[in-house]
Motif scaffolding. Structure first.
Motif: not given
Length: 56
Positions: A23-31, A38
């Motif tokens: 998980w990455r912070k930028k994917w928080e809403r779209d995980w 990539s």
């Protein structure tokens, strides 16, 4: 949201390269919609689908 340690973050397996990614912070809403690890793996899959669809 509570801070997590890196080892505690959720992971998925990329269907193209079969490697785990976290998980990455930028994917928080779209995980839930994240599938590939990539842009390179996403491009490989799209080009493979395009080739498969043109040979029918």
């Amino acid at each position: 949201m509570k801070m997590r340690k890196k080892g505690d973050s959720p992971t998925k397996i990329c269907p193209v390269c079969n490697r785990p990614f976290s998980w990455r912070k930028k994917w928080e809403r779209d995980w839930d919609q994240v599938i590939y690890c990539s842009d390179a793996c996403r491009r490989v899959n799209k080009s493979a689908n395009a080739v498969h669809n043109t040979h029918r």
